[in-house]
Motif scaffolding. Sequence first.
Motif, PDB file in Angstrom:
ATOM      1  N   GLU A 354      27.860  54.108  57.598  1.00 46.10           N
ATOM      2  CA  GLU A 354      28.301  54.867  58.771  1.00 46.10           C
ATOM      3  C   GLU A 354      29.075  56.111  58.341  1.00 46.10           C
ATOM      4  OE1 GLU A 354      28.906  52.732  62.688  1.00 46.10           O
ATOM      5  OE2 GLU A 354      30.039  51.460  61.311  1.00 46.10           O
ATOM      6  N   PHE A 464      32.514  53.767  49.927  1.00 49.26           N
ATOM      7  CA  PHE A 464      33.328  54.127  51.091  1.00 49.26           C
ATOM      8  C   PHE A 464      34.199  55.315  50.704  1.00 49.26           C
ATOM      9  CE2 PHE A 464      36.634  52.569  54.433  1.00 49.26           C
ATOM     10  CZ  PHE A 464      36.158  53.503  55.340  1.00 49.26           C
ATOM     11  N   ALA A 492      29.041  54.877  53.183  1.00 46.46           N
ATOM     12  CA  ALA A 492      29.965  55.070  54.305  1.00 46.46           C
ATOM     13  C   ALA A 492      30.923  56.226  54.049  1.00 46.46           C
ATOM     14  CB  ALA A 492      30.746  53.787  54.561  1.00 46.46           C
TER      15      ALA A 492
END
Length: 629
Positions: A354, A464, A492
Amino acid sequence: MIDISVRNLVKAYEVDKNILDGVSFEIQAGERVGLLGKNGAGKTTLFRLLSGEIEKDEGEIVIGPGKRLGLISQIPRYPADYTTEDVLKEAHARLYKLQTELECLAEQMADSTEGGILTRYDRTLSDFERLGGYEMETDRNRICGGLDIPAAMREQPFATLSGGEKTRVNLARLILEKTDILLLDEPTNHLDLKSTQWLETYLERFPGTVLVISHDRYFLDTVVTRTIEIAHGKAAFYSGNYSYYIDEKARREEEQRIRYEREQAEIKRLGTRAEQMTGWGTGNKKMAQKAKAMRSRIARMERTQRPDSEKRLHARLSEKEFRGDELMVIKKLAKSYDGRTLFEDLNLEVGGGERIALIGDNGTGKSTLIKVILGEESADIGSVKFGPAVKKAYLPQHIRFENPSRSMMDTLIYELGVSPQTARNRLGAFKFHGEDVYTPVSALSGGEQSRLRLCMLMEGDVNFLILDEPTNHLDIQSREWIEEVLEDYTEALLFVSHDRYFISRFATRIWTLEGGQITDFHGTYEEYLRRRAQDEHYAQIEKTRTKKEKKPGKQKNVSPEKLLAKLEKEITALEEQKTALEAETEAKASDYEALMELESQAGEVDTQLAALYAEWEAIAEGKEAQSEN
C-alpha cells in the motif's frame, strides 16, 4: 499593456562569468508566469534586479508606469517592539493616515464653521472609502484565516517568529497592500495544503500580474499560464503551465538531439572525404584545393549544441517482498502534547504494497504520529504492531549524518560497513561520480543529502518505507530524482507531504489527520479530492435544508402543489440575485477585493439553488408517483 519589459539584461558576480547573459522578455498586464531553472541559474537574482534590490551590469528594465511591485522574499526591518499585527497594519499605513486626518478635521469642524474644512473632510472621507478604509479589519481577518496566521501569532512579537512564519506574514502584508505586480519566490514553502489552495484561489481572482518561482509543480500547473526557463544565462519561453513545459521541452530536446546527430554525421562524412582528398592531392594541386575548400565548409557549418538533458537514475531500493496479511496494525492510539490532543482512538490496518499519504494542516500531529509509529516517541494509549517479516526504513524531513565532515565515500564505508568499491558503485547509481564522491557531506545541498540518504537505504531489504516531507525545500530536479527511485519501489510506502504532485504520483490511499481523527480514504489523490468536494457540497445542502425546516410540532400539511409553487418562487428570486451578482462582478472587474466577496456570495447562491432544485425534484417525483398509484 506591458507590465514588465527586460532587454539584454546582464548580471555577473564573478569576472567573465555572467549569471544572466543577455536575458530579454516581456510580461503583459494580468499574466501569470512561472520562472523555472536549476538552482544557481539566476532566478532569484532576476527577482532582485526587478525589485531594484541590486543593480544590473547591462541592459534595461522597465516597469509599467504607476505599477507597484512587491517581492515576497524581501522582509523589511521593523521596530523591535512590533507585533505581527503591527506588521500587517503597515499594509494600511495610508488608510490609517487618512483616518487620523478625518479625526483631526472632525475636531476642527466642531470648533469652526469654515467651509474649507468641510470640503477637505468630504474629500478625505471619499478617499478613505474608495481605498477600503471600512474593510481594513475584515480584510486582515480574511487573509490571515486563509494563510493560517492565528490570533495568537498576530499578538506575538514579529521578531520572535520563525523564518517560515515571517514569510507567511509578509505574503499577507503584500496581499493587503493590493500590489499591482507580485513577485513570488517559493510562496508555498511554508504553507500547508489548505493555505496553498487558498493562495491559488486568491491568485486566480487577482487582477494584477504574477511572476512566480516555485518548486511546487502542482501549484505551477494550477496558477501559471506561461513559463520562462533561465538556463546558461538565457531565457527560453513556453506558452503553457508546468506540464506543458515538461512535454514541450522534451519535444524540443528530441529535435535538438536529432539535428545534433545529423550534423555530427555530416561533419564526420565531410572530414573523411577531406582526408581522402588530401591523400589523393599529393602532387595534385587541384585536389588539394578541393580538400581545403571542404575543410572551410566544415568550419563554417552551423553547430547545434549537444542536448544536456538529465539522464534517469540507475538506482533501486533493495526490497524484501512482504508475505502476510497485516504489515502494520494500529489500535486505540492516542497522543497529547502540552495538554492538547493531537490524535486519539486511531484504529488502522496496513497491508503489503500500500502507498499511503498522510496529509493535514500544519500542527495537527502528522510528524508526531510518524515518530510514534517508528518508536521514537511513546503513545499515551494504544499500540502499533508490525508483521514479523516487516523491514522498515525511514527518510526524515531533516536529514542528519553521524559525521557530516566525512566524505560521501567514507560515510557509506563507515556507516554501512561496505567496501570502497561497493560504496563507489552505489554512489554512481545515484549520480555521484568521479571526484564528487570525496565531497564532505556538510557541503551537499538539501537535495543531494536526501539522495545520499536514499542511497544508504539501499543497504537493507526494505518492505516498509516511511518518508516525512521528502520533497520539502528541494528543487524540481532533486524532487524528480527521488521520485525516479520511488517509481520502481513496489513495497509499502507511508509518507507525510504537502507536495500534491508527489501525492498524486504515488498515493493509493489517503489518511487525513484533522480534529484528532484520521479519515481513511482508499483511492488516488484525485479521487479523494472529488469525494471531498462532493461531501462538502452535500453537507452545505443539508445545512441549508436544516435551516429551512420548521420546528417539530408546528409543521402543517401542505399540498405538493403549494410546496412546488413556493420552491419555484424561491428559485426565481435566487436566479435574479445570481444575475445581479454577475452584473456587479463585471462592473467591478478591476477591484479584486470586491471580486473575492462577490465570488463568495455567488457560491452561496449556487449552493442554495442546488438544494432547492434537489428538493423540487424530490417533491415532483413523489407527486408523480402518488398520481400513478
